[in-house]
Design a protein around this motif. Structure first.
Motif, PDB file in Angstrom:
ATOM      1  N   MET A  78       0.847  -1.146  -0.212  1.00 14.43           N
ATOM      2  CA  MET A  78      -0.166  -0.134  -0.104  1.00 14.43           C
ATOM      3  C   MET A  78       0.733   1.258  -0.036  1.00 14.43           C
ATOM      4  SD  MET A  78      -2.944  -0.908  -0.384  1.00 14.43           S
ATOM      5  CE  MET A  78      -3.563   0.465  -0.366  1.00 14.43           C
ATOM      6  N   VAL A  79       2.084   1.268   0.468  1.00 12.68           N
ATOM      7  CA  VAL A  79       3.027   2.413   0.655  1.00 12.68           C
ATOM      8  C   VAL A  79       3.440   2.665  -1.169  1.00 12.68           C
ATOM      9  CG1 VAL A  79       5.164   3.033   1.082  1.00 12.68           C
ATOM     10  CG2 VAL A  79       4.030   1.817   2.913  1.00 12.68           C
ATOM     11  N   ILE A  80       3.580   1.475  -1.771  1.00  9.29           N
ATOM     12  CA  ILE A  80       3.938   1.764  -3.244  1.00  9.29           C
ATOM     13  C   ILE A  80       2.904   2.242  -3.753  1.00  9.29           C
ATOM     14  CG2 ILE A  80       4.584   0.476  -5.095  1.00  9.29           C
ATOM     15  CD1 ILE A  80       6.272  -1.351  -3.476  1.00  9.29           C
ATOM     16  N   ALA A  81       1.525   1.845  -3.550  1.00 11.46           N
ATOM     17  CA  ALA A  81       0.321   2.151  -4.261  1.00 11.46           C
ATOM     18  C   ALA A  81      -0.065   3.479  -4.220  1.00 11.46           C
ATOM     19  CB  ALA A  81      -0.864   1.276  -3.814  1.00 11.46           C
ATOM     20  N   THR A  82       0.200   4.062  -2.916  1.00  9.85           N
ATOM     21  CA  THR A  82      -0.405   5.428  -2.582  1.00  9.85           C
ATOM     22  C   THR A  82       0.825   6.520  -3.256  1.00  9.85           C
ATOM     23  OG1 THR A  82       0.843   5.020  -0.213  1.00  9.85           O
ATOM     24  CG2 THR A  82      -1.575   4.780  -0.660  1.00  9.85           C
ATOM     25  N   ALA A  83       2.022   5.850  -3.146  1.00 13.84           N
ATOM     26  CA  ALA A  83       3.420   6.780  -3.941  1.00 13.84           C
ATOM     27  C   ALA A  83       2.955   6.970  -5.461  1.00 13.84           C
ATOM     28  CB  ALA A  83       4.308   5.896  -3.534  1.00 13.84           C
ATOM     29  N   LEU A  84       2.573   5.731  -6.153  1.00 17.47           N
ATOM     30  CA  LEU A  84       2.370   5.901  -7.381  1.00 17.47           C
ATOM     31  C   LEU A  84       1.143   6.635  -7.671  1.00 17.47           C
ATOM     32  CD1 LEU A  84       2.715   2.288  -8.495  1.00 17.47           C
ATOM     33  CD2 LEU A  84       4.175   4.142  -8.915  1.00 17.47           C
ATOM     34  N   TYR A  85       0.301   6.692  -6.940  1.00 16.68           N
ATOM     35  CA  TYR A  85      -1.168   7.634  -6.865  1.00 16.68           C
ATOM     36  C   TYR A  85      -0.715   9.135  -6.556  1.00 16.68           C
ATOM     37  CZ  TYR A  85      -6.009   8.750  -6.362  1.00 16.68           C
ATOM     38  OH  TYR A  85      -7.263   9.407  -6.322  1.00 16.68           O
TER      39      TYR A  85
ATOM     40  N   LEU B 227     -12.604  12.156  -3.728  1.00 20.50           N
ATOM     41  CA  LEU B 227     -12.006  12.130  -2.557  1.00 20.50           C
ATOM     42  C   LEU B 227     -12.263  11.449  -1.383  1.00 20.50           C
ATOM     43  CD1 LEU B 227      -9.847  14.399  -1.376  1.00 20.50           C
ATOM     44  CD2 LEU B 227     -11.846  15.572  -0.202  1.00 20.50           C
ATOM     45  N   VAL B 228     -13.619  10.803  -1.340  1.00 19.58           N
ATOM     46  CA  VAL B 228     -14.070  10.215  -0.462  1.00 19.58           C
ATOM     47  C   VAL B 228     -13.577   8.750  -0.503  1.00 19.58           C
ATOM     48  CG1 VAL B 228     -16.016   9.133   0.741  1.00 19.58           C
ATOM     49  CG2 VAL B 228     -15.795  11.722   0.283  1.00 19.58           C
ATOM     50  N   PHE B 229     -13.994   8.423  -1.897  1.00 19.49           N
ATOM     51  CA  PHE B 229     -13.598   7.039  -2.332  1.00 19.49           C
ATOM     52  C   PHE B 229     -12.250   6.556  -2.418  1.00 19.49           C
ATOM     53  CE2 PHE B 229     -18.104   6.837  -2.926  1.00 19.49           C
ATOM     54  CZ  PHE B 229     -18.404   5.483  -2.492  1.00 19.49           C
ATOM     55  N   SER B 230     -11.314   7.641  -2.580  1.00 17.19           N
ATOM     56  CA  SER B 230     -10.007   7.248  -2.538  1.00 17.19           C
ATOM     57  C   SER B 230      -9.523   6.707  -0.959  1.00 17.19           C
ATOM     58  CB  SER B 230      -9.100   8.371  -2.742  1.00 17.19           C
ATOM     59  OG  SER B 230      -9.179   9.012  -4.077  1.00 17.19           O
ATOM     60  N   ALA B 231     -10.104   7.479  -0.073  1.00 18.42           N
ATOM     61  CA  ALA B 231     -10.111   6.785   1.233  1.00 18.42           C
ATOM     62  C   ALA B 231     -10.647   5.487   1.502  1.00 18.42           C
ATOM     63  CB  ALA B 231     -10.394   7.906   2.220  1.00 18.42           C
ATOM     64  N   VAL B 232     -11.882   5.328   0.886  1.00 14.84           N
ATOM     65  CA  VAL B 232     -12.529   4.145   1.052  1.00 14.84           C
ATOM     66  C   VAL B 232     -11.836   2.944   0.786  1.00 14.84           C
ATOM     67  CG1 VAL B 232     -14.618   2.762   0.785  1.00 14.84           C
ATOM     68  CG2 VAL B 232     -14.637   5.250   1.444  1.00 14.84           C
TER      69      VAL B 232
ATOM     70  N   TRP C 138      -8.403   2.103   2.265  1.00 13.48           N
ATOM     71  CA  TRP C 138      -8.866   1.332   3.553  1.00 13.48           C
ATOM     72  C   TRP C 138      -9.236   0.059   3.439  1.00 13.48           C
ATOM     73  CZ3 TRP C 138     -12.821  -1.155   6.075  1.00 13.48           C
ATOM     74  CH2 TRP C 138     -12.702  -1.421   7.465  1.00 13.48           C
ATOM     75  N   VAL C 139      -9.817  -0.217   2.444  1.00 15.36           N
ATOM     76  CA  VAL C 139     -10.430  -1.707   2.394  1.00 15.36           C
ATOM     77  C   VAL C 139      -9.495  -2.588   1.716  1.00 15.36           C
ATOM     78  CG1 VAL C 139     -11.873  -3.020   0.607  1.00 15.36           C
ATOM     79  CG2 VAL C 139     -12.827  -1.015   1.772  1.00 15.36           C
ATOM     80  N   LEU C 140      -8.637  -2.233   0.670  1.00 13.42           N
ATOM     81  CA  LEU C 140      -7.421  -2.731   0.484  1.00 13.42           C
ATOM     82  C   LEU C 140      -6.508  -3.133   1.600  1.00 13.42           C
ATOM     83  CD1 LEU C 140      -6.621  -1.128  -2.939  1.00 13.42           C
ATOM     84  CD2 LEU C 140      -7.449  -3.400  -2.611  1.00 13.42           C
TER      85      LEU C 140
END
Length: 397
Positions: free
Chosen positions: A1-8, A141-146, A149-151
Motif C-alpha cells: 500500500m505504501v507503493i500504491a499510494t506513492a504511485l497515486y 476524495l472520499v472513495f480514494s480513502a475508502v 482502507w479496504v485494500l
C-alpha cells in the motif's frame, strides 16, 4: 500500500507539473506549491522507507498543508480564480486521503476525510465551480480513502491468515518432532531398561553379579538424564542430542557415564557435531586407558560459551612443563584418561606432558585439539598421577 499510494501521488504530481509548466509558469506561487507538494511527498516516502510503513505524523502534515491549506494559498496568492486553474491543487487531496487511509486508524481517518471534504468544498465554492465538478471531486476524495482502507484491511487480514497458517505448520512440525522423540525414547527404553527388568523379573539372570550391576547403573544414568531434561533443551536440542549420542556410544562399549546438562546455548550444527566428536574421543580414552569404568560429562553455558568437560578418577599421568595454550593443540599434551581442561582466570593454559602414544595422546592431539582448533575453540587438559584426567572443551575459544 505504501507503493500504491506513492504511485497515486506521483500521478497527481505529474499532472500538476504539466499544468504549471503550460499555463501558470509566469506565476511564482504555483511553482512554490508544486515544490511544497514534492517535498511533502519525499518526506513521506523517506519515513516510509525508514520505518517500513507510512508514518502518521508525516501523513498528517501532508493532509493539513497539501490537502487543506494549499487550495486556499492557490486562491489567495496563485491567482486561481477558476475551477480549471485550481483543479491540479485540489487533485493532490485525493492522494492525501488515500495515504491517510493507510496510515491512520478509523477515527483519525474519518476526521481527516471530513476536513479534506470541507476545505475542498469551500475551495470550489470560492471559484464558483460547477456543482457536477464539485460533486465528482468530493466523491473521488472520499472513495480514494475508502478504497485504500479496504485494500489495507484485506491485505492485513490475508497476512494474518498466512501467519496463522505458518504457526499451525510449525506447531504440527514440533508435535511430529516430539512424537518422533518419544518413539526414539520408547525404543531405547525397550532395548535397555525394560529388557533388563524383564530378564531380572523372569529370573533368567543373577541380579547380584558385577556385570548386571554395572548394566543397571548405566541404564539408571540414562533414565536420570531423561527425567532431568530442562526447558532449555528445546533451544539447544542439537548440541544436547549430539552429546547424548556420544554418551550412549560410550555406554554401549561398557563405560558408565554420568552426564549433566545445564543452560546449553544454541550453537551451529557444525559446532555441536565437533564438540560431540571431541567428547567421544575423550570418553574413548577414559574407557581404554584410565583404568576406571566411570566417567563424568558436564555441558553448560558460560557467558555465551559452550563448555563441555569430561572427567575421570582413573590413574592419571604426570604433567610436565607449563604455559602452552590448549587451543594450539600441543602434541606433547597427551592424556591417558581422555579428558579435561585446566582453568585460569587470565586465560586457561594446559600443562604439557610427555605420554606414550599407547595412552591415547595421539588421539587427543588429532581428534580433540585439532577438531576444536578447526572451529575456533580450544581443548584444555589437566592431570596428575592417581588423580584422573580432566578435559575441557570450550567454544568459542
Amino acid at each position: 500500500m505504501v507503493i500504491a499510494t506513492a504511485l497515486y501521488r506521483g500521478s497527481h504530481l505529474v499532472a500538476g507539473g504539466s499544468v504549471v509548466t503550460q499555463h501558470q509558469r509566469d506565476r511564482p506561487f504555483p511553482w512554490l506549491a508544486l515544490v511544497a507538494a514534492i517535498a511533502a511527498t519525499a518526506l513521506i516516502w523517506f519515513m516510509a522507507a525508514r520505518h517500513r510503513r507510512l508514518v502518521s505524523w508525516a501523513v498528517g502534515l501532508d493532509v493539513l498543508v497539501i490537502g487543506c491549506l494549499l487550495p486556499f494559498g492557490a486562491y489567495a496568492w496563485g491567482g486561481a480564480r477558476t475551477q480549471e486553474s485550481i483543479a491540479w491543487v485540489m487533485l493532490l487531496g485525493g492522494s492525501a486521503s488515500a495515504m491517510a487511509a493507510v496510515a491512520f486508524g478509523a477515527r483519525l481517518l474519518a476526521v481527516a476525510v471530513v476536513l479534506l471534504v470541507a476545505t475542498h468544498l469551500a475551495g470550489y465554492l470560492l471559484v464558483e465551480a460547477d456543482a457536477a465538478v464539485t460533486g465528482a471531486h468530493l466523491n473521488a476524495l472520499v472513495f480514494s480513502a475508502v478504497v485504500s482502507w479496504v485494500l489495507t484491511w484485506y491485505l492485513c487480514r490475508q497476512g494474518e491468515q498466512v501467519d496463522a497458517a505458518n504457526r499451525r505448520a510449525l506447531d504440527a512440525e514440533a508435535q511430529r518432532a516430539r512424537f518422533a522423540e518419544r518413539v526414539a525414547h520408547h525404543n531405547a527404553l525397550h532395548d535397555t531398561v525394560l529388557a533388563t527388568l524383564t530378564a531380572i523379573a523372569r529370573g533368567g539372570v543373577d541380579a547380584n553379579t558385577s556385570m548386571m550391576r554395572e548394566r543397571c547403573a548405566r541404564e539408571a544414568a540414562y533414565l536420570r538424564r531423561l527425567v532431568e531434561e530442562a526447558d532449555d533443551r528445546e533451544h539447544a536440542s542439537e548440541v544436547r542430542g549430539a552429546l547424548e549420542e556420544s554418551v550412549r556410544a560410550a555406554e554401549a562399549l561398557g563405560l558408565r557415564v554420568t552426564a549433566r546438562y545445564h543452560a546449553l546455548p544454541a550453537v551451529p550444527g557444525e559446532i555441536a557435531l565437533t564438540m560431540a566428536r571431541a567428547a567421544t574421543e575423550a570418553l574413548n580414552n577414559v574407557r581404554c586407558h584410565a583404568g576406571t569404568g566411570h566417567a563424568f560429562l558436564t555441558a553448560a553455558g558460560d557467558s555465551g560459551r559452550l563448555v563441555v568437560t569430561v572427567v575421570d578418577r582413573g590413574r592419571g599421568f604426570a604433567m610436565e612443563g607449563a604455559g602452552r595454550q590448549g587451543a594450539s593443540g600441543p602434541a606433547g599434551a597427551e592424556a591417558s584418561g581422555g579428558s579435561a581442561g585446566a582453568e585460569a582466570s587470565g586465560g586457561s593454559v594446559v600443562r604439557a606432558a610427555s605420554v606414550p602414544p599407547a595412552t591415547g595422546g595421539i588421539g587427543l592431539d588429532r581428534c580433540v585439539y585439532a577438531r576444536m582448533r578447526g572451529v575456533g575453540g580450544r581443548a584444555l587438559v589437566d592431570s596428575a598421577p592417581g588423580e584422573g584426567v580432566r578435559v575441557e572443551l570450550r567454544w568459542p575459544g
